[in-house]
Structures are given as C-alpha cells and as structure tokens.
Design a protein around this motif. Structure first.
Motif, PDB file in Angstrom:
ATOM      1  N   THR A 115      26.971 -17.716  20.022  1.00 28.89           N
ATOM      2  CA  THR A 115      28.160 -16.865  19.861  1.00 28.89           C
ATOM      3  C   THR A 115      28.022 -15.948  18.649  1.00 28.89           C
ATOM      4  O   THR A 115      28.542 -14.830  18.650  1.00 28.89           O
ATOM      5  N   ARG A 116      27.314 -16.409  17.630  1.00 26.90           N
ATOM      6  CA  ARG A 116      27.087 -15.546  16.465  1.00 26.90           C
ATOM      7  C   ARG A 116      26.215 -14.348  16.845  1.00 26.90           C
ATOM      8  O   ARG A 116      26.486 -13.210  16.444  1.00 26.90           O
ATOM      9  N   ILE A 117      25.157 -14.605  17.627  1.00 29.53           N
ATOM     10  CA  ILE A 117      24.305 -13.498  18.071  1.00 29.53           C
ATOM     11  C   ILE A 117      25.109 -12.555  18.968  1.00 29.53           C
ATOM     12  O   ILE A 117      25.041 -11.332  18.837  1.00 29.53           O
ATOM     13  N   LEU A 118      25.904 -13.135  19.900  1.00 30.98           N
ATOM     14  CA  LEU A 118      26.691 -12.319  20.826  1.00 30.98           C
ATOM     15  C   LEU A 118      27.685 -11.442  20.082  1.00 30.98           C
ATOM     16  O   LEU A 118      27.901 -10.275  20.433  1.00 30.98           O
ATOM     17  N   ALA A 119      28.302 -12.002  19.022  1.00 34.49           N
ATOM     18  CA  ALA A 119      29.273 -11.219  18.246  1.00 34.49           C
ATOM     19  C   ALA A 119      28.615  -9.965  17.679  1.00 34.49           C
ATOM     20  O   ALA A 119      29.211  -8.885  17.684  1.00 34.49           O
ATOM     21  N   HIS A 120      27.379 -10.101  17.215  1.00 31.56           N
ATOM     22  CA  HIS A 120      26.672  -8.931  16.670  1.00 31.56           C
ATOM     23  C   HIS A 120      26.248  -7.975  17.785  1.00 31.56           C
ATOM     24  O   HIS A 120      26.288  -6.759  17.617  1.00 31.56           O
ATOM     25  N   LEU A 121      25.857  -8.518  18.943  1.00 29.15           N
ATOM     26  CA  LEU A 121      25.497  -7.661  20.071  1.00 29.15           C
ATOM     27  C   LEU A 121      26.690  -6.816  20.528  1.00 29.15           C
ATOM     28  O   LEU A 121      26.549  -5.677  20.938  1.00 29.15           O
ATOM     29  N   GLN A 122      27.884  -7.448  20.452  1.00 29.81           N
ATOM     30  CA  GLN A 122      29.085  -6.747  20.897  1.00 29.81           C
ATOM     31  C   GLN A 122      29.688  -5.872  19.799  1.00 29.81           C
ATOM     32  O   GLN A 122      30.735  -5.262  19.992  1.00 29.81           O
TER      33      GLN A 122
ATOM     34  N   GLU B  89      19.247  -1.070  31.418  1.00 30.00           N
ATOM     35  CA  GLU B  89      18.869   0.327  31.681  1.00 30.00           C
ATOM     36  C   GLU B  89      17.534   0.642  31.023  1.00 30.00           C
ATOM     37  O   GLU B  89      16.732   1.405  31.555  1.00 30.00           O
ATOM     38  N   SER B  90      17.323   0.051  29.833  1.00 32.94           N
ATOM     39  CA  SER B  90      16.055   0.215  29.143  1.00 32.94           C
ATOM     40  C   SER B  90      15.682  -1.103  28.478  1.00 32.94           C
ATOM     41  O   SER B  90      16.394  -1.578  27.585  1.00 32.94           O
ATOM     42  N   VAL B  91      14.591  -1.692  28.934  1.00 34.06           N
ATOM     43  CA  VAL B  91      14.156  -2.984  28.379  1.00 34.06           C
ATOM     44  C   VAL B  91      13.900  -2.866  26.882  1.00 34.06           C
ATOM     45  O   VAL B  91      14.318  -3.725  26.086  1.00 34.06           O
ATOM     46  N   ASP B  92      13.244  -1.791  26.458  1.00 37.39           N
ATOM     47  CA  ASP B  92      12.935  -1.617  25.035  1.00 37.39           C
ATOM     48  C   ASP B  92      14.199  -1.513  24.204  1.00 37.39           C
ATOM     49  O   ASP B  92      14.289  -2.094  23.108  1.00 37.39           O
TER      50      ASP B  92
ATOM     51  N   ARG C 242      18.142  -3.956  20.454  1.00 31.45           N
ATOM     52  CA  ARG C 242      19.508  -4.414  20.139  1.00 31.45           C
ATOM     53  C   ARG C 242      19.513  -5.908  19.823  1.00 31.45           C
ATOM     54  O   ARG C 242      20.175  -6.362  18.881  1.00 31.45           O
ATOM     55  N   PHE C 243      18.761  -6.660  20.641  1.00 30.55           N
ATOM     56  CA  PHE C 243      18.731  -8.111  20.440  1.00 30.55           C
ATOM     57  C   PHE C 243      18.078  -8.467  19.101  1.00 30.55           C
ATOM     58  O   PHE C 243      18.568  -9.357  18.384  1.00 30.55           O
ATOM     59  N   ASP C 244      16.988  -7.787  18.745  1.00 27.73           N
ATOM     60  CA  ASP C 244      16.319  -8.057  17.465  1.00 27.73           C
ATOM     61  C   ASP C 244      17.256  -7.838  16.290  1.00 27.73           C
ATOM     62  O   ASP C 244      17.293  -8.631  15.333  1.00 27.73           O
TER      63      ASP C 244
END
Length: 759
Positions: free
Chosen positions: A311-318, A211-214, A219-221
């Motif tokens: 999976t570690r990054i994904l866990a934090h994203l979720q 919805e918003s690239v920024d 979130r990813f950072d």
C-alpha cells in the motif's frame, strides 16, 4: 430464511446508528416471520430494567418509556433463563406481566429470545401473534440467529456511544464498553484513539494493459524508491527507542523492497503487459494469499507486512503521499488500526504514544515485540471492536489483561489513572531494592532471573537487579531476519547476551519455532501447529540448524563459561538422548577448532503433560529442569491463550496446574536436580509466593515484574507462604484460589504490588 437473514444483516450493518438498526430489525423480522408484533427490549445494567427500544405492532409512543424490572414478565424470564421462551397463551403464564401502555392485550402467542454478546445479556427480542399457537422450530431458530447478529450490532453501538439514549430509572451515567483481546505489551494507557488506515487500497486496483512498458517500469522504480525512503525515515524516528537488534526489522522491510525481491516480480508482470498498479496488486495479493492460507499465526501476520509495503508503494504510484504526511497526533495518542505494523509506530512521535490497539494479530506479532521493547501498553486481536468508529474517542488500554475500554465513565477512568500513577510511583520505590537479595523474613533465599529475547531486555533486566537469565529466547534474532542467521552472526548476538550478564548464568533455549512462532523463510503449514512440528522436534529433524546454533553458543561462551543450554518441547527421553549426542559432537568440533570452552550445563523444559510424568527419567540425563508454565498451562487446560475467544479459560491458578507444579518440584528434589519456573506465573507476585513454597530453586520472569516479586518475597516468611500454599491446594476453583491469594497478600500489606490490572 437464509436469504432473508442475509438481507436483514446487510441492511442492519449499513444503518447509521443503533436506533435505525433496531427499527430495521423489528420491521424486517415481523415481515419475514409473517407475525403481527416484533419488539426489542434492551437491558440497562444500571437500573436492571428492560426498556422497550423498538417495536412494530405495539404502540410507538411506548418506545423508550415502557420498561420492566429484571424479574418482571416473560421478558424478564427470557433474560434470567438466558434461553428462548415459546408459549401459545401468554396471559395464562404465571410470569406474564401486562403492560397496558403498549397495547399488547390482543396478542396471545409469545416467542422471546435473549440477545447475548460474549456471555453478557444485552436484551430480549420478542415476536407476538393474536392467534393462540406455538411458533415452530424453524421460526424459533431464525429468531435466535437474528438475535446473535443483533448482539454484535448493539455491542458496537455501545463502543461508539450510540447506545447512551437508553432511558434509565436511575441518574444517567455514561456507560463504558469493554472489548477483549490478547495482551501484547504490559502496562496501562489512557488517551485518545487515533485510527490509522492504509493510504491506498490494493484490492480496488483494476487490471489494465500498459501503454508503455518502459514508462510503467520508470513509474514503479520511483514509487519503490520513495517507499524505501519512507521506511528508512520511519526507522530513524524509532532509532532512539530501539536497540540495533530490534531495528533489524526495518532492514527486513528494506530487503523485501529490494529490486531482486518484490520489485523484481512486479517488473516481470509489467514486462508481460500489465500497468504498474495492476502488477503490484497481483504480486502482493499472491504473497498475501499464500501467507493467509497458513494456519501458523506468525506466518499469517507476515501477510500484514506485505500489505503494508504494497500500500505504501501504491500510494506513491497514485501520487498520494499519505503515508509520509505529518499527522496531527494528540499528546495522549492511543494508536488504533485493523492491523498495526512496525512501520506505523514510526508515524507517532514517541513522546505522544500512550498505547496500541490492533484488531488483528497476536502477542507474537512484530509490532507486539517492538511495543514490549519500547514499553508501550498494547492489546492485540481485539476482533469485535468497531475500530473505524473509535477515532477521537477516549480509550483505556489494559495491556495486562488484554482489554480496552471505550468512552470510560469517571469511575473507570479514575481507577485506571490510579493504576497508571501507582505503576510510575511503584517503579521508583522499587529501585532501591535493585541490589538487595530476594530473601524472606526467615532467611529463605531464592534467586530471581529474567526472560530475555532482545538486547533491550538484557539492559532493562540489569537495571532491575536480575541475578541471571533463566530463558533467552534464541528464536527472536531468527524472527527478525529474512534468512537463517549464520554461525558467526549468531555467535555475535549470543556473545552480547553472555557478556552483558557475566559472570551470572545465561540459559539459552535452543531454537523454539512452530506453534505460534514461525519463520517466513522456513514455513510450517499445519492444521494444528500447537500439537505439531515445533520446538525440539524441528531442530532434531534438522541437525544442520541445531549444530550451527550450538556451535555458535559454545564459541560465544569462550572465556565467560556462563552458558547453560535448555531444550524446549521435550516429550520423551529419546529426544534428550539425541540432542545430547549432537551437543557433545558440537563441543568436540569447537574444541578441535581451538576454542577453549567448557561443556555447559544442559537442561530440559517441562511444558507438556508427558514430561511431567517423566521427571525422574529426564532428570537423570540432564543438569537442571525448568518449567515453562505458559505452555504447560495451555496444554493441561487445552486452551490457546492467544485466542481472545477462550482466553478467559486460560487460568494459571487452575487446581490441575498447581497440582502438576507441586508434583514436578517434589519429584525433582527426590532425584536431587535443581528445578525452576520461567513462565509468566513466576513474574506474578501471587504465583511467585506459591512457587517458592512449592520448593522451586529459582524463578525467571519478565524484567518489569522482577522488582514486584522481590518486594513481596522480602516482606513475607517462608512459613507464611507454606501455610498459604497448603490452604489453596485444598480449593477446587481457580477464581476462588486467585481471590484467596489476593486477599492474603493485601492483608500482608502488598495491596500496591498486586493492585487491579497487574495480575
């Protein structure tokens, strides 16, 4: 039939316990084969009886109550012959045994097939029909296929305790289940299984537009930094257990999480319009797919590292901080996972970790390398274990043989506890031998050196009285980095090893990659890597890599002059000539730079059959010969010792192996060249006695085994060893040779040294 088989297998796999699975099997097979009876008899090894455990077509009240001895009836015949029995008139067969309780009297046709798992008879599956006819080939093939599937289900049920309901004619005893893998780190561990699973599932992430690239990049950072911090914390937890060289692995992880590496690729996908989770999944799976297609074991295992980080990054994203949470580990934790990763080791307080079990991976996995450095018994590649169902169960880890036992009975537990206690006591007792020579009762002295790869190995080796290094694996520092180490980096690492052992000699093997060892930044993709581009073949094709390494070795030896250089995987004299040319060139270049370095001794490894038959020609060109008994055995017997399915065929005391070793020693002495052994056989007290008798001038081994070997050598005479060698060379069977050696050393008073689990 294939569709029917798939549906049955799927239904059986989803059954909650063995009893339900067997009911599904007999019902579905009876319907699929359009026959009147289908039954399963399970074999109870304690009572040596076949117990009827499921049936469709016979009396249900007979289930669990009716049994046959191992020699009774057609069921017993199927089991003893371990092949299908197909008869059209069962009552007329001489081995027929009538069971009135089952109500089987009207049925004439009989087809029985054995249920076998890894050579072990689990039971017999039977179909019967009233009409007198032989079941056709397709029906027989279908039942054989189904029994093979059922064997795995029964073995899994054993592992989790679901099979304990088999009635037994003897007193009920709890059965232990053994699963075979590959030895990862030596030792015995007893404790409670703790299954560690990934905190998030990348494969379940769906594709969505951002919805918003920024916002997605933000979130990813945050998730990326949280994952970095997690890896730092886990690394710090292990810092007291590991030396800087091993800790460098966590730097590799952090580099992979860098904004310019995995992070940059994910952000590029986000900018193309994907939400953060989807972009992460796409990038990680692209990496994983690339690695998993490779034949090389080590490279495939790097896919595990990528998935772990993803999976570690994904866990934090979720929003799930599952990886960072504090688990309640038992005091005697046996850590179990489908794919253990180095980061997982940091989850468990070191004082609570008793052993490691990984379904995937090999003895060359990163986690196995670290486990050996930490002294944690480890078994890798336990492909058949139902790991998810082991949580909370009692486990025994045998890191010597590469085996695990679930739900051990009292007898097995006591046996392994005794081994564990004996190991602890033995290490204390053997410490007094540290500064004593390895000299026989009649005055024959043989130097004992060590194999090293990590600086931890070097420190441990000196503590155990090593007199030098027979094999320093230079590929280990290469494997711990994400690029080729520079000349100065290599020089620093080599200097540390040479200084640690000075003035004793340190034998450095030139870079030995390929086969089951590879570098992520230097992929070797081959259909058969063990017969491919490996060892000296790689470095001669890349003189720029070889020359940098040799120069680093030579510079590191300045003022110490205790360096020896060893060339791996030699198959011809031309390879030696080419390598020597490069070594002399590197030496000249180092002298021109102003370093005062002596030309070191150069030797070759004898580890392929071709080299065995060129000892004279090879020996005339070099200063020493060293047998790599692990690879030599592997190539002579055509057995991959890291493959758990054929690991039992890898026999160090195979008559062909012993004959080859004797021939090598004899020919080396004929031309006056010293010859040593630097494989695992040298660290096995049984093997060390034979090698000494064959005339090997030195033996190099794992530091853990050095005190045991020294203790045995100091307690026997060379004459006694010579007589034992003459005896075993007349024996044609590897198991008989092993038993003869064990019995002879036990009679000589070394039962403690060679006790169960140590060979």
């Amino acid at each position: 039939m294939l569709d029917i088989l798939r549906r049955i297998v799927q239904e059986v796999s989803s059954a909650t316990d063995l009893s339900d699975a067997l009911k599904v099997v007999v019902a579905r097979i009876r319907a699929a084969m359009n026959t009147e009876v289908c039954s399963v008899y399970l074999f109870d090894p304690e009572s040596k009886r076949y117990v009827l455990m499921a049936t469709e077509g016979l009396k249900q009240e007979a289930v669990g109550r009716v049994s046959l001895s191992s020699s009774q009836g057609l069921v017993g015949l199927v089991g003893s012959r371990e092949e299908p029995i197909n008869v059209d008139n069962a009552p007329t067969h001489p081995r027929f045994h009538f069971l009135s309780e089952t109500g089987e009297d009207p049925f004439l046709s009989f087809l029985g097939v054995p249920i076998i798992h890894h050579k072990r008879l689990m039971g017999v599956m039977v179909v019967q029909q009233r009409d007198s006819r032989q079941f056709d080939e397709s029906e027989e093939a279908f039942l054989v296929t189904m029994s093979a599937q059922l064997a795995g289900v029964i073995a899994h049920a054993e592992a989790t305790g679901n099979i304990l309901d088999i009635p037994s004619a003897t007193n009920e005893r709890k059965k232990s289940t053994r699963f075979n893998g590959a030895p990862g780190a030596p030792g015995v561990g007893l404790g409670q299984a703790f299954v560690l699973s990934p905190a998030a599932d990348l494969s379940g992430v769906v594709d969505k537009e951002a919805e918003s690239v920024d916002d997605e990049i933000g979130r990813f950072d945050l998730a990326l930094e949280a994952a970095r911090e997690e890896i730092r914390i886990l690394g710090e937890k292990l810092s007291s257990e590991l030396r800087p060289e091993e800790m460098a692995l966590f730097d590799v992880y952090l580099n992979m999480l860098d904004d310019h590496a995995l992070g940059a690729e994910v952000k590029a996908r986000i900018r193309e319009g994907s939400w953060a989770q989807g972009a992460l999944r796409q990038v990680v799976m692209q990496y994983v797919g690339h690695f998993q297609l490779m034949e090389d074991v080590y490279l495939r295992e790097r896919a595990t590292d990528i998935i772990d980080l993803g999976t570690r990054i994904l866990a934090h994203l979720q929003g799930s901080d599952a990886h960072a949470q504090e688990y309640e580990f038992p005091d005697d934790t046996i850590l179990v996972s489908e794919e253990l990763t180095p980061a997982m080791l940091g989850e468990v307080p070191p004082g609570k970790l008793r052993g490691l079990v990984s379904v995937k991976g090999s003895s060359n996995s990163h986690v196995a390398i670290l486990a050996r450095a930490m002294g944690i018994p480890t078994v890798m590649g336990v492909v058949d274990v139902p790991y998810a169902q082991l949580h909370g169960l009692e486990l025994i880890v045998d890191g010597y043989r590469g085996q695990i036992f679930s739900s051990p009975n009292d007898e097995l537990r006591e046996q392994y506890q005794a081994i564990f206690d004996e190991e602890q006591a033995l290490q204390k007792d053997l410490q007094v031998l540290r500064d004593e020579p390895a000299e026989t009762l009649d005055g024959h002295r043989i130097p004992l050196w060590v194999n090293t790869g990590l600086i931890t190995d070097a420190v441990r080796s000196l503590e155990r009285g090593a007199e030098g290094v027979g094999l320093y694996r230079t590929e280990v520092p290469f494997m711990m980095k994400d690029r080729f180490p520079s000349e100065s980096e290599q020089q620093k690492i080599y200097r540390q090893q040479l200084e640690t052992f000075a003035p004793n000699p340190v034998t450095m093997r030139t870079l030995d990659i390929g086969g089951d060892k590879a570098l992520t930044y230097f992929p070797i993709n081959e259909a058969n890597p063990f017969l491919g581009w490996r060892g000296i073949r790689v470095t001669l094709d890349h003189p720029e890599i070889f020359l940098v390494q040799i120069r680093a070795m030579l510079k590191a030896s300045e003022g110490l002059n205790n360096l020896r250089i060893m060339l791996p995987m030699i198959t011809s004299v031309s390879e030696v000539d080419e390598a020597l040319h490069l070594i002399y060139r590197a030496h000249a270049e180092v002298l021109e730079e102003g370093f005062d370095v002596e030309m070191p001794q150069v030797g070759v490894m004898i580890e392929v059959p071709a080299a065995v038959y060129q000892i004279r020609e090879l020996g005339q060109r070099v200063d020493f010969l060293s047998v790599g008994s692990n690879d030599l055995t592997q190539y002579l017997l055509a057995v991959d010792r890291n493959n758990p399915r054929v690991a039992d065929l890898y026999q160090a005391f195979h008559p062909a192996v012993l004959t080859a070793l004797k021939m090598i020693a004899d020919m080396a002495h004929e031309i006056g060249k010293p010859v040593s052994v630097c494989g695992e056989l040298a660290g096995n007290p049984l093997g060390a006695v034979l090698l000494m008798a064959m005339g090997y001038d030195m033996m190099s081994m794992n530091a853990t085994n050095l005190p045991k070997v020294k203790s045995v050598i100091r307690g026997i005479s060379r004459e006694w060893a010579d007589q034992l060698l003459a005896e075993v060379l007349q024996i044609e069977s590897a198991p008989v040779i092993t038993a003869t050696l064990q019995l002879s050393l036990e009679k000589a008073g070394f039962g403690r040294i060679i006790g169960p689990g140590r060979n």
